[in-house]
Design a protein around this motif. Structure first.
Motif, mmCIF file in Angstrom:
data_model
loop_
_atom_site.group_PDB
_atom_site.id
_atom_site.type_symbol
_atom_site.label_atom_id
_atom_site.label_comp_id
_atom_site.label_asym_id
_atom_site.label_seq_id
_atom_site.Cartn_x
_atom_site.Cartn_y
_atom_site.Cartn_z
ATOM 1 N N VAL A 177 1.494 -1.180 -0.197
ATOM 2 C CA VAL A 177 -0.083 -0.187 -0.499
ATOM 3 C C VAL A 177 0.848 1.240 -0.447
ATOM 4 C CG1 VAL A 177 -1.612 1.003 1.024
ATOM 5 C CG2 VAL A 177 -2.124 -1.692 1.918
ATOM 6 N N LEU A 178 0.383 1.673 -0.824
ATOM 7 C CA LEU A 178 1.467 3.357 -0.635
ATOM 8 C C LEU A 178 0.802 4.487 -0.460
ATOM 9 C CD1 LEU A 178 3.955 4.855 -2.757
ATOM 10 C CD2 LEU A 178 2.339 5.251 -4.358
ATOM 11 N N LEU A 197 -3.081 6.846 6.624
ATOM 12 C CA LEU A 197 -2.859 5.896 7.830
ATOM 13 C C LEU A 197 -3.265 4.954 8.623
ATOM 14 C CD1 LEU A 197 0.958 6.552 9.410
ATOM 15 C CD2 LEU A 197 0.287 5.149 7.254
ATOM 16 N N ARG A 198 -4.940 6.015 8.683
ATOM 17 C CA ARG A 198 -6.268 5.956 8.777
ATOM 18 C C ARG A 198 -6.591 4.331 7.504
ATOM 19 N NH1 ARG A 198 -5.821 10.645 11.942
ATOM 20 N NH2 ARG A 198 -6.181 10.655 14.006
ATOM 21 N N ASP A 199 -6.753 5.595 6.956
ATOM 22 C CA ASP A 199 -6.703 4.260 5.848
ATOM 23 C C ASP A 199 -7.024 2.546 5.228
ATOM 24 O OD1 ASP A 199 -8.332 6.464 4.733
ATOM 25 O OD2 ASP A 199 -7.089 7.419 3.298
ATOM 26 N N LEU A 200 -6.193 2.807 6.192
ATOM 27 C CA LEU A 200 -5.342 1.078 6.647
ATOM 28 C C LEU A 200 -6.313 0.354 7.261
ATOM 29 C CD1 LEU A 200 -1.504 1.385 7.329
ATOM 30 C CD2 LEU A 200 -2.646 0.313 5.236
ATOM 31 N N ILE A 201 -6.676 0.973 8.340
ATOM 32 C CA ILE A 201 -8.106 0.476 9.361
ATOM 33 C C ILE A 201 -9.101 -0.803 8.665
ATOM 34 C CG2 ILE A 201 -9.400 0.362 11.382
ATOM 35 C CD1 ILE A 201 -7.881 2.349 12.153
ATOM 36 N N PRO A 202 -9.693 -0.432 7.753
ATOM 37 C CA PRO A 202 -10.401 -1.521 7.220
ATOM 38 C C PRO A 202 -9.853 -2.618 6.361
ATOM 39 C CG PRO A 202 -10.986 0.821 6.597
ATOM 40 C CD PRO A 202 -9.369 1.440 6.792
ATOM 41 N N LEU A 203 -9.063 -2.241 6.452
ATOM 42 C CA LEU A 203 -7.841 -3.728 5.318
ATOM 43 C C LEU A 203 -7.228 -4.030 6.361
ATOM 44 C CD1 LEU A 203 -6.801 -1.903 2.788
ATOM 45 C CD2 LEU A 203 -8.543 -2.190 2.513
ATOM 46 N N LEU A 204 -7.818 -4.069 7.443
ATOM 47 C CA LEU A 204 -6.500 -4.982 8.538
ATOM 48 C C LEU A 204 -7.668 -6.126 8.567
ATOM 49 C CD1 LEU A 204 -5.685 -3.105 10.928
ATOM 50 C CD2 LEU A 204 -4.622 -4.056 9.585
#
Length: 204
Positions: A177-178, A197-204
């Protein structure tokens, strides 16, 4: 996703403002926004390559720029850079889900550990290129973390701020992820891109 593999400078920690200004001031005592942008475009590819390129473009000794870059590390011992927005929240989200937060960085171990300690950041493991690993975009550091923690590529997500971070992850079979820098165009065909970085939370 069980684990998150972080890049350090520019991704987990907002090191670029200090680095960009230090290099720009090594070129000109009072750098303007145009020069700062020129430096920023180059450092987002590679700090080492940026130093070489800037030295050639501006006809200044490369050693002067490298000294300015190294001086930022001494500065961070007294006044550490800020964390990237959302970093603590994502680290906590990974931990709450029972996964490890892992770091793959080009920094030497001493400076990387000092940076983490100065910010009170707890991670589960870290591999550093100077310990004997090839630098990104080679997948070596990502593969080392997978092997060390008995993880499959599909259980991990890797986040970085440079195309080389994404390329290293992809070469190891991990989704990269860039994290984009506003106003800095980066070529990373096919990569998932985020603005926070908060955009990562739904991907976890």
């Amino acid at each position: 996703m069980r684990a998150l593999i972080w890049d350090l400078g520019g991704t987990l920690v907002d090191t670029y403002p200090d680095v960009d200004r230090a290099l720009a001031e090594a070129l000109r005592a009072e750098p303007d926004q145009e020069l700062l942008h020129e430096v920023a475009v180059l450092t987002r590819r590679s700090s080492s390559e940026a130093i070489t390129e800037l030295a050639a473009r501006h006809e200044v000794p490369e050693a002067r720029l490298r000294a300015a870059y190294e001086a930022t590390k001494e500065q961070w011992a007294r006044r550490p850079p800020a964390l990237k927005d959302g970093a603590r929240e994502v680290l906590a989200a990974v931990r709450e889900r029972g996964g490890p937060n892992l770091v793959a960085t080009h920094r030497d171990r001493e400076s990387a550990a000092a940076l983490l300690d100065s910010l009170g950041l707890e991670i589960d493991d870290m591999v550093c290129a100077p310990d004997g690993h090839l630098r990104k975009p080679a997948p070596d550091m990502v593969l080392a973390l997978l092997a060390r923690h008995e993880l499959t590529a599909g259980e991990c997500l890797a986040v970085g701020d440079r195309p080389a971070d994404v390329e290293a992850a992809r070469a190891a079979g991990v989704e990269g992820v860039l994290l984009e820098t506003p106003g800095i165009p980066l070529e990373a065909p096919g990569a998932r891109r985020i603005h926070s970085l908060r955009d990562l939370i739904p991907l976890l």
